[in-house]
Motif scaffolding. Structure first.
Motif, PDB file in Angstrom:
ATOM      1  N   GLY A 228       0.855  -1.201   0.000  1.00  0.00           N
ATOM      2  CA  GLY A 228       0.000   0.000   0.000  1.00  0.00           C
ATOM      3  C   GLY A 228       0.884   1.242   0.000  1.00  0.00           C
ATOM      4  N   ILE A 229       0.305   2.360  -0.409  1.00  0.00           N
ATOM      5  CA  ILE A 229       1.061   3.622  -0.452  1.00  0.00           C
ATOM      6  C   ILE A 229       0.324   4.669   0.369  1.00  0.00           C
ATOM      7  CG2 ILE A 229       1.916   5.480  -1.956  1.00  0.00           C
ATOM      8  CD1 ILE A 229       2.163   3.422  -4.200  1.00  0.00           C
ATOM      9  N   PHE A 230       1.088   5.403   1.172  1.00  0.00           N
ATOM     10  CA  PHE A 230       0.542   6.469   2.009  1.00  0.00           C
ATOM     11  C   PHE A 230       1.286   7.742   1.611  1.00  0.00           C
ATOM     12  CE2 PHE A 230       0.124   7.964   6.713  1.00  0.00           C
ATOM     13  CZ  PHE A 230      -1.071   8.603   6.439  1.00  0.00           C
ATOM     14  N   ALA A 231       0.576   8.682   0.989  1.00  0.00           N
ATOM     15  CA  ALA A 231       1.250   9.867   0.433  1.00  0.00           C
ATOM     16  C   ALA A 231       0.834  11.126   1.167  1.00  0.00           C
ATOM     17  CB  ALA A 231       0.902   9.999  -1.050  1.00  0.00           C
ATOM     18  N   SER A 241       4.647  10.394 -10.553  1.00  0.00           N
ATOM     19  CA  SER A 241       5.493   9.221 -10.260  1.00  0.00           C
ATOM     20  C   SER A 241       4.805   8.301  -9.258  1.00  0.00           C
ATOM     21  CB  SER A 241       6.852   9.660  -9.689  1.00  0.00           C
ATOM     22  OG  SER A 241       7.533  10.448 -10.611  1.00  0.00           O
ATOM     23  N   VAL A 242       4.118   8.894  -8.277  1.00  0.00           N
ATOM     24  CA  VAL A 242       3.415   8.057  -7.289  1.00  0.00           C
ATOM     25  C   VAL A 242       2.332   7.246  -7.999  1.00  0.00           C
ATOM     26  CG1 VAL A 242       2.027   8.049  -5.173  1.00  0.00           C
ATOM     27  CG2 VAL A 242       3.911   9.678  -5.395  1.00  0.00           C
ATOM     28  N   GLN A 243       1.650   7.871  -8.945  1.00  0.00           N
ATOM     29  CA  GLN A 243       0.609   7.134  -9.695  1.00  0.00           C
ATOM     30  C   GLN A 243       1.220   5.945 -10.422  1.00  0.00           C
ATOM     31  OE1 GLN A 243      -2.029   9.696 -12.171  1.00  0.00           O
ATOM     32  NE2 GLN A 243      -1.276  11.306 -10.837  1.00  0.00           N
ATOM     33  N   LYS A 244       2.373   6.183 -11.059  1.00  0.00           N
ATOM     34  CA  LYS A 244       3.002   5.084 -11.819  1.00  0.00           C
ATOM     35  C   LYS A 244       3.437   3.963 -10.879  1.00  0.00           C
ATOM     36  CE  LYS A 244       4.456   7.716 -15.813  1.00  0.00           C
ATOM     37  NZ  LYS A 244       5.274   8.911 -15.910  1.00  0.00           N
ATOM     38  N   ILE A 245       3.980   4.341  -9.723  1.00  0.00           N
ATOM     39  CA  ILE A 245       4.405   3.306  -8.759  1.00  0.00           C
ATOM     40  C   ILE A 245       3.187   2.500  -8.302  1.00  0.00           C
ATOM     41  CG2 ILE A 245       5.332   2.932  -6.430  1.00  0.00           C
ATOM     42  CD1 ILE A 245       7.248   5.268  -6.912  1.00  0.00           C
ATOM     43  N   VAL A 342      13.198  14.077  -5.465  1.00  0.00           N
ATOM     44  CA  VAL A 342      14.415  13.414  -5.970  1.00  0.00           C
ATOM     45  C   VAL A 342      14.270  11.903  -5.837  1.00  0.00           C
ATOM     46  CG1 VAL A 342      16.915  13.209  -5.630  1.00  0.00           C
ATOM     47  CG2 VAL A 342      15.788  15.436  -5.258  1.00  0.00           C
ATOM     48  N   VAL A 343      13.818  11.460  -4.659  1.00  0.00           N
ATOM     49  CA  VAL A 343      13.859  10.034  -4.337  1.00  0.00           C
ATOM     50  C   VAL A 343      12.778   9.231  -5.078  1.00  0.00           C
ATOM     51  CG1 VAL A 343      13.708   8.355  -2.458  1.00  0.00           C
ATOM     52  CG2 VAL A 343      14.816  10.564  -2.051  1.00  0.00           C
ATOM     53  N   VAL A 344      11.566   9.791  -5.193  1.00  0.00           N
ATOM     54  CA  VAL A 344      10.468   9.006  -5.781  1.00  0.00           C
ATOM     55  C   VAL A 344      10.730   8.671  -7.258  1.00  0.00           C
ATOM     56  CG1 VAL A 344       7.986   9.015  -6.300  1.00  0.00           C
ATOM     57  CG2 VAL A 344       8.799   9.695  -4.038  1.00  0.00           C
ATOM     58  N   PRO A 345      11.195   9.630  -8.080  1.00  0.00           N
ATOM     59  CA  PRO A 345      11.534   9.233  -9.456  1.00  0.00           C
ATOM     60  C   PRO A 345      12.640   8.170  -9.504  1.00  0.00           C
ATOM     61  CG  PRO A 345      11.332  11.627  -9.290  1.00  0.00           C
ATOM     62  CD  PRO A 345      11.257  11.090  -7.895  1.00  0.00           C
ATOM     63  N   GLN A 346      13.580   8.223  -8.563  1.00  0.00           N
ATOM     64  CA  GLN A 346      14.625   7.182  -8.508  1.00  0.00           C
ATOM     65  C   GLN A 346      13.996   5.818  -8.257  1.00  0.00           C
ATOM     66  OE1 GLN A 346      17.154   9.103  -5.273  1.00  0.00           O
ATOM     67  NE2 GLN A 346      18.730   8.057  -6.447  1.00  0.00           N
ATOM     68  N   LEU A 347      13.072   5.801  -7.282  1.00  0.00           N
ATOM     69  CA  LEU A 347      12.417   4.541  -6.927  1.00  0.00           C
ATOM     70  C   LEU A 347      11.586   4.020  -8.102  1.00  0.00           C
ATOM     71  CD1 LEU A 347      11.858   2.531  -4.624  1.00  0.00           C
ATOM     72  CD2 LEU A 347       9.966   3.995  -3.892  1.00  0.00           C
ATOM     73  N   LEU A 348      10.918   4.926  -8.768  1.00  0.00           N
ATOM     74  CA  LEU A 348      10.087   4.522  -9.920  1.00  0.00           C
ATOM     75  C   LEU A 348      10.955   3.860 -10.997  1.00  0.00           C
ATOM     76  CD1 LEU A 348       7.543   4.488 -11.688  1.00  0.00           C
ATOM     77  CD2 LEU A 348       8.045   6.853 -12.345  1.00  0.00           C
TER      78      LEU A 348
END
Ligand SMILES: Cc1ncc(C[n+]2csc(CCOP(=O)(O)OP(=O)(O)O)c2C)c(N)n1
Ligand SMILES: [Mg+2]
Length: 599
Positions: A228-231, A241-245, A342-348
């Protein structure tokens, strides 16, 4: 020399290159020069003898418009909304020392706890006189210690520009927040020779996450059965990026209250605010089996966790810009201190190459969310009294607003109704006073949002109690010709609190408001007025309120029906009670039962 409350000693101007001045300049000129180099489009406040020279300078600026508000607290809320919605702009206050600063402190505190950058410029008593007991003479650095990241008192002309630049950088880097610069009035008024002033340079971006941390996060996410994701607000600029993840993982997404706009409410994986029993059923159910939580830009504060009642799994990946937030309330298996941008696009990027096909899971998750959302709406749809049904209201409003319209809310029952029943679709289009939780926010914040976004629709949802606090600031919007729609949820009570008094106390202590004639306020300030008494009037009245081409705001008196509780209110009351010691819990229960009998 420059003095400051926290940490460091005097900061020397290290920025290069410089602009050669080589002449006499007043401190007010230097302050205006510095502010013009930054992303300041408006300043808010009320002038006084300690700031008139600066106001006169700002009045001549082609880049900055000084805005008069009715109370410095309103100015601070408006400035806060500039930062929240202004696409890189920073909200700025210019206020008198002491009284102006204390009035502004609710707004400064709001920015502090919500991580919103804010630049506060204040005048100060003369430093060139031998006299004490000067007007507004108070140690302002001590006053604001605890609600600003840092405060400076400038005592030399040469320091004004570098200190304002440093204050701005402090406000926008790491966990953003408010900063205060005091410029004594004698520096503003009198000129002195200045050789060079620095040119502003943006601070370096925050460093990326390490390969090791990213790998650990990917491992946990890819091996989870039910991720699950908590934003939160920290994720608001990486919504795509969160949507894509979420889509890659087939993971449901919940947001915080402040971060409601970090994920589109009309995305099939969107569930709602929080995921405890104080969340809507779609969120509570979607996270019930969650075995790996990716938390982005959240601090797991009291509101979104439903009084810390949400089930956080052992496999928590927590990304936040504040090292203090990581693992503070719930232990993190992988903690990444960093800027989500910075971090979320890296994770994606990593997940795009590592994740397996989760399409089946995604379809199942989406189907369940859709079912739960629709059942919850049906519950509300059936709840009919003679007054305005909150679901009908928010549906009618949504259908009339473009996706990029901005909504400001206040603090109260209306906030949680909006969170549960209004679909927020774009980043930074929903702003709420969250952790400092100050009533009176929504009306002035709407003016800040509108000034920062003149071509977008701005609406405000405000309780009648909060409207009593700052409702007269609607005159600021009238004076500036701002077409804002303020929807006042008129229930005659401080409902969020009176509802909380109902079960444990069975009586209302200081939560009933007088009979407020909202129409009188509209007339007094020169705003348009529309009333909505029942569901049948909704469509026409909202249409009238949002009629295009208006040059002034409208105050809409909504006779709202508050007889059905939000999931938030009923949920947190239960969770809070659970956390009481046994003896006090028993005392509360016995008292409630006694009062039920005796009245
Ligand atoms: C400055 C301030 N004072 C008091 C509170 C406590 N409080 C939180 S919500 C609320 C009720 C707000 O009433 P209203 O504005 O009428 O909104 P409603 O709950 O009725 O929708 C109160 C008193 C607060 N959050 N902020
Ligand atoms: Mg109320």
């Amino acid at each position: 020399m420059t003095t400051q409350t926290k940490m460091e000693s005097v900061t020397q101007a290290t920025q290069t290159p410089v602009v050669h001045i080589g002449g006499n300049r007043t401190g007010a000129w230097l302050a205006r020069y510095a502010l013009e180099q930054l992303s300041v489009s408006h300043t808010f406040g009320i002038p006084g003898v300690h700031t008139t020279e600066l106001y006169d300078e700002l009045n001549q600026s082609e880049k900055i418009t000084p805005v008069l508000c009715t109370h410095e607290c309103c100015g601070a809320f408006a400035a806060d909304a500039v930062s929240r919605t202004g696409n890189g702009k920073i909200g700025c206050l210019v206020v008198v020392p002491a009284a102006g600063v204390t009035h502004a402190m609710s707004g400064i505190g709001e920015c502090y706890l919500d991580g919103i950058p804010l630049l506060v410029i204040t005048g100060g008593p003369r430093t060139d006189l031998k006299f004490g007991y000067q007007l507004h003479g108070i140690d302002q650095q001590r006053l604001v210690d605890g609600i600003v990241k840092r405060a400076w008192k400038v005592t030399e002309h040469a320091d004004i520009v570098p200190v304002i630049f440093e204050a701005y950088k402090t406000a926008i880097t790491e966990t953003p927040g408010p900063v205060l610069v005091e410029i004594p009035v004698n520096l503003q008024l009198f000129s002195q020779h200045v050789d060079d002033v620095p040119v502003f340079t943006m601070p370096a971006p925050q460093p990326p996450a390490s390969d090791r941390d990213l790998e650990a996060a990917v491992q946990l996410l890819c091996s989870a059965r039910s991720p699950g994701i908590f934003a939160g607000w920290g994720a608001v600029d990486v919504s795509g990026s969160v949507q894509k993840i979420a889509e890659i993982l087939g993971a449901p997404v919940s947001t915080t209250l402040q971060g409601l706009s970090a994920f589109p409410g009309n995305h099939p994986l969107h569930t709602g605010m929080g995921f405890s029993r104080a969340a809507v059923p779609a969120a509570e159910n979607a996270f019930a089996e969650c075995d790996c939580l990716l938390a982005i830009g959240v601090s797991f504060g009291e509101i979104p966790t439903g009084s810390f009642g949400c089930p956080v799994p052992e496999n928590l990946i927590h990304i936040d810009i504040s090292p203090m937030a990581i693992g503070r309330n719930f232990p993190a298996k992988v903690g990444i201190v960093g800027d989500a941008r910075v971090v979320v696009p890296q994770l994606l990027t990593r997940l795009q190459t590592h994740a397996q096909d989760n399409r089946t899971r995604r379809l199942e998750v989406e189907a369940r969310i859709a079912r739960d959302k629709s059942a919850y709406r049906e519950e509300w749809r059936k709840h009919l009294t003679g007054r305005v049904n909150p679901l009908f209201f928010f549906e009618a409003l949504r259908s009339r607003l473009a996706d990029d319209a901005i909504m400001t809310v206040d603090d109260g029952n209306h906030t949680f109704l909006a969170a549960e029943l209004f679909e927020v679709r774009r980043p930074r289009t929903f702003v709420s006073p969250t952790d400092f939780n100050s009533m009176g926010y929504a009306v002035p914040a709407a003016a800040g949002a509108k000034l920062a976004n003149p071509n977008r629709r701005v609406v405000s949802i405000v309780g009648d109690g909060a409207f009593l606090m700052t409702g007269l600031d609607t005159i600021t919007a009238v004076n500036l010709g701002l077409d804002i729609a303020y929807f006042v949820f008129d229930d005659g009570e401080l409902s969020q609190i009176s509802q909380g008094q109902e079960i444990p106390y069975n009586r209302k202590s200081c939560t009933t408001l007088g009979d407020l004639k909202i129409k009188g306020i509209a007339e007094a300030v020169g705003a348009r007025y529309v009333a909505i008494e029942n569901n049948d009037q909704l469509a026409a009245a909202i249409g009238e309120a949002l009629a295009p081409g208006q040059k002034k705001p409208v105050i809409v008196d909504v006779h709202i029906d508050y007889s059905k509780r939000t999931r938030f209110t009923s949920g947190v009351v239960k969770t809070a009670m659970k956390s009481f010691p046994f003896r006090d819990k028993a005392r509360f229960v016995v008292r409630a039962l006694m009062r039920k009998v005796t009245g």
